[in-house]
Motif scaffolding. Structure first.
Motif, short mmCIF file in Angstrom:
data_model
loop_
_atom_site.label_atom_id
_atom_site.label_comp_id
_atom_site.label_asym_id
_atom_site.label_seq_id
_atom_site.Cartn_x
_atom_site.Cartn_y
_atom_site.Cartn_z
N ILE A 1 39.99 -25.56 49.33
CA ILE A 1 40.63 -24.34 49.81
C ILE A 1 42.09 -24.31 49.38
CG2 ILE A 1 41.26 -23.02 51.87
CD1 ILE A 1 38.74 -24.38 53.17
N GLU A 2 42.82 -25.34 49.75
CA GLU A 2 44.22 -25.46 49.35
C GLU A 2 44.29 -26.59 48.33
OE1 GLU A 2 48.63 -25.43 51.33
OE2 GLU A 2 46.88 -25.13 52.59
N GLN A 3 44.08 -26.25 47.06
CA GLN A 3 43.89 -27.24 46.01
C GLN A 3 45.16 -27.99 45.63
OE1 GLN A 3 42.15 -23.88 43.72
NE2 GLN A 3 40.97 -25.55 42.82
N PHE A 4 46.32 -27.39 45.82
CA PHE A 4 47.57 -27.99 45.37
C PHE A 4 48.45 -28.28 46.57
CE2 PHE A 4 45.81 -25.22 42.12
CZ PHE A 4 45.61 -26.15 41.11
N ARG A 5 49.13 -29.43 46.55
CA ARG A 5 49.93 -29.88 47.68
C ARG A 5 51.36 -30.17 47.23
NH1 ARG A 5 46.03 -31.26 51.53
NH2 ARG A 5 44.31 -29.85 51.13
N PRO A 6 52.21 -29.14 47.18
CA PRO A 6 53.55 -29.31 46.60
C PRO A 6 54.60 -29.93 47.53
CG PRO A 6 53.24 -27.05 47.28
CD PRO A 6 51.93 -27.76 47.52
N THR A 7 54.24 -30.20 48.79
CA THR A 7 55.22 -30.75 49.72
C THR A 7 54.77 -32.10 50.26
OG1 THR A 7 54.26 -29.75 51.70
CG2 THR A 7 55.86 -28.41 50.46
N LYS A 8 55.73 -32.86 50.72
CA LYS A 8 55.41 -34.16 51.33
C LYS A 8 54.51 -33.96 52.55
CE LYS A 8 57.35 -38.17 53.58
NZ LYS A 8 58.52 -38.77 54.21
N LEU A 9 54.77 -32.96 53.36
CA LEU A 9 53.97 -32.71 54.56
C LEU A 9 52.51 -32.45 54.20
CD1 LEU A 9 54.02 -32.37 57.64
CD2 LEU A 9 54.48 -29.93 57.26
N LYS A 10 52.27 -31.69 53.15
CA LYS A 10 50.90 -31.40 52.74
C LYS A 10 50.24 -32.61 52.08
CE LYS A 10 51.21 -26.44 52.71
NZ LYS A 10 50.92 -25.20 52.01
N ALA A 11 51.02 -33.43 51.38
CA ALA A 11 50.48 -34.67 50.82
C ALA A 11 50.10 -35.63 51.95
CB ALA A 11 51.49 -35.32 49.88
N LEU A 12 50.96 -35.72 52.96
CA LEU A 12 50.67 -36.57 54.12
C LEU A 12 49.39 -36.12 54.79
CD1 LEU A 12 51.70 -38.89 55.95
CD2 LEU A 12 52.87 -37.14 57.30
N SER A 13 49.24 -34.83 54.94
CA SER A 13 48.03 -34.27 55.54
C SER A 13 46.79 -34.69 54.76
CB SER A 13 48.14 -32.74 55.57
OG SER A 13 46.99 -32.13 56.08
N TYR A 14 46.88 -34.64 53.43
CA TYR A 14 45.75 -35.04 52.60
C TYR A 14 45.40 -36.52 52.82
CZ TYR A 14 42.78 -36.19 48.71
OH TYR A 14 41.73 -36.65 47.96
N PHE A 15 46.40 -37.37 52.86
CA PHE A 15 46.15 -38.81 52.96
C PHE A 15 45.67 -39.24 54.35
CE2 PHE A 15 48.80 -39.19 49.08
CZ PHE A 15 47.94 -39.98 48.34
N ILE A 16 46.22 -38.65 55.44
CA ILE A 16 45.87 -39.17 56.77
C ILE A 16 45.36 -38.11 57.75
CG2 ILE A 16 47.40 -41.15 56.54
CD1 ILE A 16 49.33 -39.73 58.50
N ALA A 17 45.37 -36.84 57.38
CA ALA A 17 44.89 -35.74 58.23
C ALA A 17 45.52 -35.83 59.62
CB ALA A 17 43.37 -35.71 58.29
N GLY A 18 44.71 -35.82 60.68
CA GLY A 18 45.21 -35.87 62.05
C GLY A 18 45.21 -34.51 62.70
N ASP A 19 45.48 -34.50 64.00
CA ASP A 19 45.47 -33.26 64.77
C ASP A 19 46.52 -32.26 64.29
OD1 ASP A 19 43.40 -34.25 66.31
OD2 ASP A 19 44.74 -34.99 67.89
N ASP A 20 47.63 -32.77 63.76
CA ASP A 20 48.70 -31.90 63.31
C ASP A 20 48.73 -31.74 61.79
OD1 ASP A 20 49.41 -34.52 62.83
OD2 ASP A 20 51.48 -34.30 63.49
N ARG A 21 47.59 -31.92 61.15
CA ARG A 21 47.53 -31.84 59.68
C ARG A 21 48.00 -30.47 59.19
NH1 ARG A 21 42.14 -32.43 61.40
NH2 ARG A 21 40.91 -30.55 61.18
N ALA A 22 48.59 -30.47 58.01
CA ALA A 22 49.15 -29.24 57.44
C ALA A 22 48.08 -28.38 56.78
CB ALA A 22 50.24 -29.59 56.43
N CYS A 23 46.96 -28.98 56.40
CA CYS A 23 45.87 -28.25 55.74
C CYS A 23 44.59 -28.53 56.51
CB CYS A 23 45.74 -28.69 54.29
SG CYS A 23 47.25 -28.44 53.32
N GLU A 24 44.00 -27.49 57.01
CA GLU A 24 42.85 -27.60 57.91
C GLU A 24 41.67 -28.36 57.30
OE1 GLU A 24 41.39 -27.45 61.56
OE2 GLU A 24 43.36 -26.66 61.01
N GLU A 25 41.48 -28.26 55.99
CA GLU A 25 40.32 -28.90 55.36
C GLU A 25 40.45 -30.42 55.24
OE1 GLU A 25 39.82 -28.24 50.99
OE2 GLU A 25 41.82 -27.34 51.12
#
Length: 153
Positions: free
Chosen positions: A59-83
């Motif tokens: 859905i969100e194929q590209f992650r241009p920020t640290k917050l979105k990269a962090l979300s990809y690596f560890i997800a969590g309840d406060d993840r930046a990308c729902e998928e």
């Protein structure tokens, strides 16, 4: 001139970091702290644009920020990308790079090939990658990360 050995060292450190993130998944505060340190140490978000296209994103194929990269690596309840499911907290026990080749310059390098992620059962997942590195204060940091599963007709 950046050397092949510097790139290999950067790859080893990246793989070891992904494995360590997964080993900390049951201690969320420590996992988050280490994942943040990992991104600061391995990626050049503080210096400008990072082109980050992780493997398991539809859905969100590209992650241009640290917050979105962090979300990809560890997800969590406060993840930046729902998928996001937390790629690095799979967990993986080993990451192995097989480089096709390198482009080495004074302060930039590019590596391309396959890398393999070993799960707890010893199964390997093969992923294609291209990483671009820039030399920052004597350390190679990633400013281009593209990975995808091999084509499967």
């Amino acid at each position: 001139m950046i050397t092949k050995e510097q790139v290999l060292d950067a790859q080893k450190n990246w793989g070891d970091g992904v494995v360590k993130i997964g080993s900390l998944k049951d201690n969320r505060p420590e996992c988050e702290a280490f994942a943040n340190e990992f991104l600061d140490a391995r990626y050049s978000f503080e210096a400008g644009v990072v082109l980050f296209k992780p493997t398991k994103c539809a859905i969100e194929q590209f992650r241009p920020t640290k917050l979105k990269a962090l979300s990809y690596f560890i997800a969590g309840d406060d993840r930046a990308c729902e998928e996001d499911k937390g790629f690095a907290i799979q967990p993986w026990t080993k990451v192995r790079f097989e480089n096709t080749d390198f482009i080495l310059e004074n302060d930039r390098a590019i590596a391309m090939g396959n890398y393999y992620f070993t799960d707890l059962d010893g199964n390997e997942a093969k992923v294609e990658y291209t990483f671009g590195y820039k030399l920052m204060n004597g350390v190679l940091k990633i400013d281009l990360h593209h990975s995808s599963f091999p084509y499967n007709p």
